[in-house]
Write an enzyme that holds these catalytic residues in place. Structure first.
Site, mmCIF file in Angstrom:
data_model
loop_
_atom_site.group_PDB
_atom_site.id
_atom_site.type_symbol
_atom_site.label_atom_id
_atom_site.label_comp_id
_atom_site.label_asym_id
_atom_site.label_seq_id
_atom_site.Cartn_x
_atom_site.Cartn_y
_atom_site.Cartn_z
ATOM 1 N N HIS A 197 57.348 8.507 33.630
ATOM 2 C CA HIS A 197 56.219 8.679 32.560
ATOM 3 C C HIS A 197 55.262 9.950 33.218
ATOM 4 C CE1 HIS A 197 55.039 5.148 34.948
ATOM 5 N NE2 HIS A 197 53.962 5.702 34.928
ATOM 6 N N LEU A 198 54.860 10.814 32.282
ATOM 7 C CA LEU A 198 53.870 11.739 32.968
ATOM 8 C C LEU A 198 52.514 11.273 32.322
ATOM 9 C CD1 LEU A 198 53.375 14.789 33.742
ATOM 10 C CD2 LEU A 198 53.788 15.348 31.458
ATOM 11 N N HIS A 199 51.619 11.115 33.195
ATOM 12 C CA HIS A 199 50.320 10.975 32.751
ATOM 13 C C HIS A 199 49.554 12.347 32.317
ATOM 14 C CE1 HIS A 199 49.482 6.881 34.560
ATOM 15 N NE2 HIS A 199 50.864 7.192 35.058
ATOM 16 N N GLY B 98 51.826 4.651 43.492
ATOM 17 C CA GLY B 98 51.063 3.885 42.467
ATOM 18 C C GLY B 98 51.711 3.863 41.157
ATOM 19 N N GLN B 99 53.082 3.965 41.311
ATOM 20 C CA GLN B 99 53.900 3.619 39.990
ATOM 21 C C GLN B 99 54.007 1.987 39.765
ATOM 22 O OE1 GLN B 99 58.135 5.005 40.314
ATOM 23 N NE2 GLN B 99 58.331 4.705 38.037
ATOM 24 N N SER B 100 53.758 1.904 38.665
ATOM 25 C CA SER B 100 53.637 0.318 38.321
ATOM 26 C C SER B 100 54.914 0.003 37.383
ATOM 27 C CB SER B 100 52.293 -0.107 37.837
ATOM 28 O OG SER B 100 51.873 0.714 36.704
ATOM 29 N N ASN C 7 53.510 9.512 39.176
ATOM 30 C CA ASN C 7 53.621 8.498 40.292
ATOM 31 C C ASN C 7 54.982 7.988 40.496
ATOM 32 O OD1 ASN C 7 50.788 8.513 40.422
ATOM 33 N ND2 ASN C 7 50.525 6.952 38.954
ATOM 34 N N ASP D 210 47.441 5.621 26.742
ATOM 35 C CA ASP D 210 47.333 4.564 28.064
ATOM 36 C C ASP D 210 46.493 3.616 27.679
ATOM 37 O OD1 ASP D 210 48.297 4.883 31.203
ATOM 38 O OD2 ASP D 210 46.811 3.134 30.741
ATOM 39 N N ILE D 211 47.138 2.186 27.684
ATOM 40 C CA ILE D 211 46.204 0.952 27.416
ATOM 41 C C ILE D 211 45.020 0.663 28.295
ATOM 42 C CG2 ILE D 211 47.450 -0.649 29.039
ATOM 43 C CD1 ILE D 211 47.837 -2.467 26.392
HETATM 44 P P1 5GP Z 1 51.904 4.064 36.603
HETATM 45 O O1 5GP Z 1 50.905 3.290 37.354
HETATM 46 O O2 5GP Z 1 53.082 3.254 36.277
HETATM 47 O O3 5GP Z 1 51.834 5.553 37.159
HETATM 48 O O4 5GP Z 1 51.447 3.914 35.067
HETATM 49 C C1 5GP Z 1 51.688 3.036 34.134
HETATM 50 C C2 5GP Z 1 50.629 3.214 33.093
HETATM 51 O O5 5GP Z 1 51.098 2.403 32.022
HETATM 52 C C3 5GP Z 1 49.171 2.511 33.597
HETATM 53 O O6 5GP Z 1 48.300 3.644 33.449
HETATM 54 C C4 5GP Z 1 49.185 1.410 32.483
HETATM 55 O O7 5GP Z 1 47.656 1.414 32.212
HETATM 56 C C5 5GP Z 1 50.054 1.937 31.186
HETATM 57 N N1 5GP Z 1 50.606 0.849 30.572
HETATM 58 C C6 5GP Z 1 51.152 -0.227 31.216
HETATM 59 N N2 5GP Z 1 51.622 -1.267 29.989
HETATM 60 C C7 5GP Z 1 51.142 -0.483 28.956
HETATM 61 C C8 5GP Z 1 51.500 -0.925 27.728
HETATM 62 O O8 5GP Z 1 51.738 -1.905 27.217
HETATM 63 N N3 5GP Z 1 50.892 -0.017 26.604
HETATM 64 C C9 5GP Z 1 50.182 1.279 26.946
HETATM 65 N N4 5GP Z 1 49.726 1.958 26.027
HETATM 66 N N5 5GP Z 1 50.150 1.481 28.447
HETATM 67 C C10 5GP Z 1 50.553 0.636 29.277
#
Ligand code: 5GP
Ligand code: ZN
Length: 113
Positions: A99-101, A92-94, A86, A30-31
């Site tokens: 995707h699985l964290h 909290g899905q962005s 999420n 994760d970035i």
């Molecule tokens: P969500 O909030 O949808 O559950 O998780 C999305 C995740 O993707 C976030 O933790 C965010 O930091 C990560 N993310 C978003 N854009 C990028 C990217 O371009 N590269 C990487 N490695 N992670 C990303």
């Protein structure tokens, strides 16, 4: 999907710190990590979220078992780790690509925010 950031990562159009890849899945760091180990395991196929995985149960199961395997490889199993998916805005899905964290390497509090 052309404008999906995770599809573009799978395609190599956006660089990522790869952890694992096979025919169905791609995993990368994760970035914006929320723990010393924070990886994302994604399906190579574009699926908008876990709520759209009816009929893809085998793929969903493989997403989780791939996360378990990577947690073992990354050395976070002794202390324990957390998996999170999420779903939707309040969840909290962005990024609208399932995707699985996988988070570990420190104690994680509960409940989440
Ligand atoms: P969500 O909030 O949808 O559950 O998780 C999305 C995740 O993707 C976030 O933790 C965010 O930091 C990560 N993310 C978003 N854009 C990028 C990217 O371009 N590269 C990487 N490695 N992670 C990303
Ligand atoms: Zn996508």
């Amino acid at each position: 999907m052309r404008d999906c950031i995770f599809c573009r990562i799978v395609a190599g159009e956006i660089p990522s710190d790869e952890v694992y890849e096979d025919e169905c899945y791609y995993a990368f760091r994760d970035i914006n990590p929320k723990a010393p180990v924070h990886i994302l395991v994604i399906t190579k196929e574009h699926i908008g979220g876990v709520a759209e995985m009816e009929g893809h149960e085998e793929l969903l199961g493989g997403l989780v078992t791939t996360g378990v395997k990577l947690a073992e490889e990354l050395g976070i199993t002794d202390a324990g780790y957390r998996m999170v998916i999420n779903q939707g805005a309040d969840g909290g899905q962005s990024v609208p690509h399932v995707h699985l964290h996988v988070l570990g390497g420190r104690p994680l509090s509960w409940p989440p925010g």
